[in-house]
Design a protein around this motif. Structure first.
Motif, PDB file in Angstrom:
ATOM      1  N   ALA A  75     -36.983  -6.776 110.154  1.00  0.00           N
ATOM      2  CA  ALA A  75     -35.638  -7.322 109.938  1.00  0.00           C
ATOM      3  C   ALA A  75     -35.576  -8.126 108.641  1.00  0.00           C
ATOM      4  CB  ALA A  75     -35.230  -8.182 111.129  1.00  0.00           C
ATOM      5  N   ILE A  76     -36.609  -8.926 108.373  1.00  0.00           N
ATOM      6  CA  ILE A  76     -36.634  -9.742 107.153  1.00  0.00           C
ATOM      7  C   ILE A  76     -36.808  -8.868 105.921  1.00  0.00           C
ATOM      8  CG2 ILE A  76     -38.007 -11.454 105.892  1.00  0.00           C
ATOM      9  CD1 ILE A  76     -38.543 -12.801 108.638  1.00  0.00           C
ATOM     10  N   GLU A  78     -36.007  -5.759 105.466  1.00  0.00           N
ATOM     11  CA  GLU A  78     -34.821  -4.950 105.192  1.00  0.00           C
ATOM     12  C   GLU A  78     -33.642  -5.801 104.724  1.00  0.00           C
ATOM     13  OE1 GLU A  78     -34.008  -2.435 108.529  1.00  0.00           O
ATOM     14  OE2 GLU A  78     -35.795  -1.209 108.187  1.00  0.00           O
ATOM     15  N   LYS A  79     -33.528  -6.992 105.264  1.00  0.00           N
ATOM     16  CA  LYS A  79     -32.430  -7.863 104.836  1.00  0.00           C
ATOM     17  C   LYS A  79     -32.731  -8.537 103.506  1.00  0.00           C
ATOM     18  CE  LYS A  79     -29.308 -11.508 106.511  1.00  0.00           C
ATOM     19  NZ  LYS A  79     -29.010 -12.459 107.607  1.00  0.00           N
ATOM     20  N   GLN A  80     -34.032  -8.670 103.167  1.00  0.00           N
ATOM     21  CA  GLN A  80     -34.479  -9.384 101.968  1.00  0.00           C
ATOM     22  C   GLN A  80     -34.019 -10.837 101.990  1.00  0.00           C
ATOM     23  OE1 GLN A  80     -36.132  -7.412  98.758  1.00  0.00           O
ATOM     24  NE2 GLN A  80     -36.918  -7.111 100.837  1.00  0.00           N
ATOM     25  N   ASP A  81     -34.095 -11.425 103.185  1.00  0.00           N
ATOM     26  CA  ASP A  81     -33.588 -12.790 103.324  1.00  0.00           C
ATOM     27  C   ASP A  81     -33.979 -13.326 104.696  1.00  0.00           C
ATOM     28  OD1 ASP A  81     -32.258 -15.142 102.730  1.00  0.00           O
ATOM     29  OD2 ASP A  81     -30.361 -14.163 102.228  1.00  0.00           O
ATOM     30  N   ARG A  82     -33.603 -14.577 104.947  1.00  0.00           N
ATOM     31  CA  ARG A  82     -33.717 -15.157 106.279  1.00  0.00           C
ATOM     32  C   ARG A  82     -32.848 -14.336 107.242  1.00  0.00           C
ATOM     33  NH1 ARG A  82     -32.085 -21.290 104.975  1.00  0.00           N
ATOM     34  NH2 ARG A  82     -32.547 -21.627 107.190  1.00  0.00           N
ATOM     35  N   ILE A  83     -33.230 -14.330 108.509  1.00  0.00           N
ATOM     36  CA  ILE A  83     -32.485 -13.526 109.478  1.00  0.00           C
ATOM     37  C   ILE A  83     -31.886 -14.387 110.580  1.00  0.00           C
ATOM     38  CG2 ILE A  83     -33.821 -11.438 109.073  1.00  0.00           C
ATOM     39  CD1 ILE A  83     -35.309 -12.056 111.753  1.00  0.00           C
ATOM     40  N   ARG A 139     -45.985 -17.215 119.050  1.00  0.00           N
ATOM     41  CA  ARG A 139     -47.135 -16.399 118.673  1.00  0.00           C
ATOM     42  C   ARG A 139     -46.752 -15.141 117.898  1.00  0.00           C
ATOM     43  NH1 ARG A 139     -49.099 -12.348 118.911  1.00  0.00           N
ATOM     44  NH2 ARG A 139     -50.863 -12.391 120.348  1.00  0.00           N
ATOM     45  N   SER A 140     -45.441 -14.932 117.705  1.00  0.00           N
ATOM     46  CA  SER A 140     -44.977 -13.703 117.066  1.00  0.00           C
ATOM     47  C   SER A 140     -44.110 -13.917 115.838  1.00  0.00           C
ATOM     48  CB  SER A 140     -44.157 -12.871 118.072  1.00  0.00           C
ATOM     49  OG  SER A 140     -44.882 -12.631 119.237  1.00  0.00           O
ATOM     50  N   SER A 141     -43.700 -15.121 115.580  1.00  0.00           N
ATOM     51  CA  SER A 141     -42.626 -15.328 114.598  1.00  0.00           C
ATOM     52  C   SER A 141     -43.114 -15.831 113.242  1.00  0.00           C
ATOM     53  CB  SER A 141     -41.588 -16.301 115.166  1.00  0.00           C
ATOM     54  OG  SER A 141     -42.196 -17.530 115.546  1.00  0.00           O
ATOM     55  N   HIS A 142     -44.375 -15.577 112.915  1.00  0.00           N
ATOM     56  CA  HIS A 142     -44.913 -15.994 111.623  1.00  0.00           C
ATOM     57  C   HIS A 142     -44.056 -15.543 110.430  1.00  0.00           C
ATOM     58  CE1 HIS A 142     -48.198 -15.831 114.539  1.00  0.00           C
ATOM     59  NE2 HIS A 142     -48.796 -16.770 113.851  1.00  0.00           N
ATOM     60  N   PRO A 143     -43.457 -14.331 110.457  1.00  0.00           N
ATOM     61  CA  PRO A 143     -42.629 -13.948 109.307  1.00  0.00           C
ATOM     62  C   PRO A 143     -41.481 -14.916 109.039  1.00  0.00           C
ATOM     63  CG  PRO A 143     -43.181 -12.010 110.589  1.00  0.00           C
ATOM     64  CD  PRO A 143     -43.627 -13.198 111.398  1.00  0.00           C
ATOM     65  N   ILE A 144     -41.007 -15.607 110.057  1.00  0.00           N
ATOM     66  CA  ILE A 144     -39.939 -16.591 109.840  1.00  0.00           C
ATOM     67  C   ILE A 144     -40.480 -17.791 109.078  1.00  0.00           C
ATOM     68  CG2 ILE A 144     -38.358 -18.179 111.012  1.00  0.00           C
ATOM     69  CD1 ILE A 144     -37.982 -16.066 113.155  1.00  0.00           C
ATOM     70  N   GLY A 145     -41.716 -18.194 109.378  1.00  0.00           N
ATOM     71  CA  GLY A 145     -42.339 -19.253 108.592  1.00  0.00           C
ATOM     72  C   GLY A 145     -42.554 -18.819 107.154  1.00  0.00           C
ATOM     73  N   LEU A 146     -42.920 -17.546 106.952  1.00  0.00           N
ATOM     74  CA  LEU A 146     -43.215 -17.062 105.598  1.00  0.00           C
ATOM     75  C   LEU A 146     -41.968 -16.917 104.737  1.00  0.00           C
ATOM     76  CD1 LEU A 146     -45.935 -14.383 106.452  1.00  0.00           C
ATOM     77  CD2 LEU A 146     -46.279 -16.736 105.662  1.00  0.00           C
ATOM     78  N   ILE A 147     -40.871 -16.388 105.274  1.00  0.00           N
ATOM     79  CA  ILE A 147     -39.656 -16.249 104.460  1.00  0.00           C
ATOM     80  C   ILE A 147     -39.111 -17.618 104.082  1.00  0.00           C
ATOM     81  CG2 ILE A 147     -38.050 -16.104 106.420  1.00  0.00           C
ATOM     82  CD1 ILE A 147     -37.770 -14.189 103.088  1.00  0.00           C
ATOM     83  N   ASN A 148     -39.499 -18.653 104.847  1.00  0.00           N
ATOM     84  CA  ASN A 148     -39.117 -20.037 104.548  1.00  0.00           C
ATOM     85  C   ASN A 148     -40.268 -20.813 103.917  1.00  0.00           C
ATOM     86  OD1 ASN A 148     -36.270 -20.721 105.706  1.00  0.00           O
ATOM     87  ND2 ASN A 148     -37.231 -19.459 107.292  1.00  0.00           N
ATOM     88  N   ALA A 149     -41.201 -20.118 103.267  1.00  0.00           N
ATOM     89  CA  ALA A 149     -42.367 -20.781 102.671  1.00  0.00           C
ATOM     90  C   ALA A 149     -41.935 -21.975 101.818  1.00  0.00           C
ATOM     91  CB  ALA A 149     -43.155 -19.782 101.826  1.00  0.00           C
ATOM     92  N   LEU A 345     -42.823  -8.921 103.013  1.00  0.00           N
ATOM     93  CA  LEU A 345     -42.274 -10.248 103.272  1.00  0.00           C
ATOM     94  C   LEU A 345     -42.255 -11.089 102.002  1.00  0.00           C
ATOM     95  CD1 LEU A 345     -44.047 -10.902 106.678  1.00  0.00           C
ATOM     96  CD2 LEU A 345     -41.578 -10.670 106.345  1.00  0.00           C
ATOM     97  N   LEU A 346     -43.305 -10.970 101.193  1.00  0.00           N
ATOM     98  CA  LEU A 346     -43.342 -11.718  99.932  1.00  0.00           C
ATOM     99  C   LEU A 346     -42.236 -11.244  98.993  1.00  0.00           C
ATOM    100  CD1 LEU A 346     -44.634 -13.738  98.021  1.00  0.00           C
ATOM    101  CD2 LEU A 346     -46.275 -11.968  97.356  1.00  0.00           C
ATOM    102  N   ASP A 347     -41.989  -9.955  98.944  1.00  0.00           N
ATOM    103  CA  ASP A 347     -40.903  -9.437  98.110  1.00  0.00           C
ATOM    104  C   ASP A 347     -39.563  -9.989  98.577  1.00  0.00           C
ATOM    105  OD1 ASP A 347     -39.923  -7.580  96.006  1.00  0.00           O
ATOM    106  OD2 ASP A 347     -38.968  -6.583  97.696  1.00  0.00           O
ATOM    107  N   ALA A 348     -39.352 -10.052  99.899  1.00  0.00           N
ATOM    108  CA  ALA A 348     -38.113 -10.629 100.428  1.00  0.00           C
ATOM    109  C   ALA A 348     -37.999 -12.099 100.044  1.00  0.00           C
ATOM    110  CB  ALA A 348     -38.075 -10.464 101.946  1.00  0.00           C
ATOM    111  N   PHE A 349     -39.107 -12.828 100.129  1.00  0.00           N
ATOM    112  CA  PHE A 349     -39.119 -14.248  99.753  1.00  0.00           C
ATOM    113  C   PHE A 349     -38.744 -14.422  98.282  1.00  0.00           C
ATOM    114  CE2 PHE A 349     -41.651 -17.714  97.847  1.00  0.00           C
ATOM    115  CZ  PHE A 349     -41.096 -18.801  98.507  1.00  0.00           C
TER     116      PHE A 349
END
Length: 369
Positions: A75-76, A78-83, A139-149, A345-349
């Protein structure tokens, strides 16, 4: 010093490896692990959902938590952003096959998918959950932490919002998940340290616990986190710390997901991160030998350590084995490798940072006039 790419890759790599290694002994006691393996330090084949499937998973195969994480990552990316919650559920509706989910995801997730297919709004899904304090989101939502690095508050807010597809708003699990992803966002900073990451986690113990609310009166997040981190200071031997944790968290064999409550797994994971000084290899090995919910614990402890220290601290042979198992997995919802997932994920960030930079430029010019 780890680069941002190293950190993104380290976080994803350590969660996948930790989940795959820990899944082989998930639900086992510390005694059973020791009697069987001595000290488990390798990826093994394993069975999940006995009675439902006869699939023996090759060594390095990830489990339900990582399939859940993959959907969030998709989801992140494809959206290239926070979701938001509806972004995640849109990916569920497009990418999930209930017949394949039997092999890779929990029964409650199949129920959530059917409710979403029936038209239930995403933010209502968690209101129907019978498992409000399970570790599913943290335990599953690490990508949310990463897009908000670098932005712990944004990570906490997004985790709480998206997490409402799994649990009701009053669930302690969402607050533990928000606290954890705030720590992930802090760990991604260029000069983050073990101490700054733990201090960030402490700073979110009262997140969404408004003064005078029912939550505040029964809140034990601050107490449990403090106790866990005190144990990490007290012990230099992680296994001695494990034995002391058993005084607080035990039982659960006769209740659904009794080993998998967010307060237990996140507090233990942060303590392991602290006592191993943010070393992902040592964090994973410590977690998988802790007993109880070993795969979730390894994803929590390892993922945070990987975000701090980078992928170079995760053994390359582990990464290669998990990538190969992922490529061969007939039931996963996505076959991206560890590196492809992290780089997406880094590209989205980075795209998000570019948009924010353009916004600041435009608004700055407007006000200078």
């Amino acid at each position: 010093m780890a680069t941002v790419r190293d950190k993104f890759r380290g976080c994803i790599a350590a969660t996948w490896v930790g989940s795959a290694m820990g899944a082989a002994v998930e639900g086992w006691s510390r005694e059973r692990i020791k009697e069987t393996y001595g000290y488990l330090d390798r990826l093994l084949p394993y069975r999940h959902y006995a009675g439902y499937t006869d699939w023996t998973r090759p060594a390095g195969t990830t489990e339900d938590g990582i399939d859940r994480q993959k959907l969030i990552a998709t989801a992140i990316i494809e959206k290239q952003d926070r979701i938001l919650a509806h972004d995640l559920v849109a990916v569920w509706l497009r990418d999930l096959d209930p017949e394949k989910m039997v092999y890779k995801q929990e029964p409650f997730e199949r129920s959530l998918l059917e409710l979403a297919r029936a038209g239930l709004p995403p933010l209502i899904l968690g209101e129907l959950s019978l498992l409000p304090n399970v570790i599913s989101m943290a335990r599953s939502s690490h990508p949310i932490g990463l897009i908000n690095a670098g932005d712990p508050r944004g990570a906490a807010d997004d985790t709480f919002e998206v997490g409402k597809v799994f649990a009701r708003e009053t669930a302690f699990a969402l607050r533990w998940a928000a606290l954890y992803n705030a720590a992930i966002a802090e760990a991604c900073k260029p000069r983050a340290t073990v101490e700054s990451v733990l201090e960030t986690a402490r700073g979110f113990v009262q997140y969404r616990a408004e003064a005078g609310s029912l939550w505040a009166r029964y809140d034990n997040i601050e107490r449990e986190l403090s106790r866990a981190l005190e144990l990490a200071v007290k012990h230099t031997d992680p296994m001695a710390m494990r034995d002391e944790f058993y005084h607080y968290y035990y039982g659960g064999e006769y209740s659904t997901y009794g080993h998998s409550q967010a307060n237990e797994v996140v507090s233990k994971g942060l303590a392991i991160f602290a006592v191993t000084q943010g070393n992902p290899r040592e964090a994973i090995l410590t977690a998988v030998n802790f007993g109880r919910d070993t795969d979730c614990l390894a994803a929590i402890a390892g993922g945070l350590a990987g975000a701090l220290s980078g992928i170079q601290s995760v053994p390359a042979e582990w990464v290669a084995q998990v990538n190969e198992a992922t490529k061969q997995d007939p039931y996963t919802n996505n076959h991206r490798s560890i590196e492809e997932t992290a780089d997406g994920l880094l590209d989205a960030f980075r795209k998000r940072q570019e948009r924010l930079g353009e916004y600041l430029r435009v608004m700055g010019e407007g006000y200078r006039r």
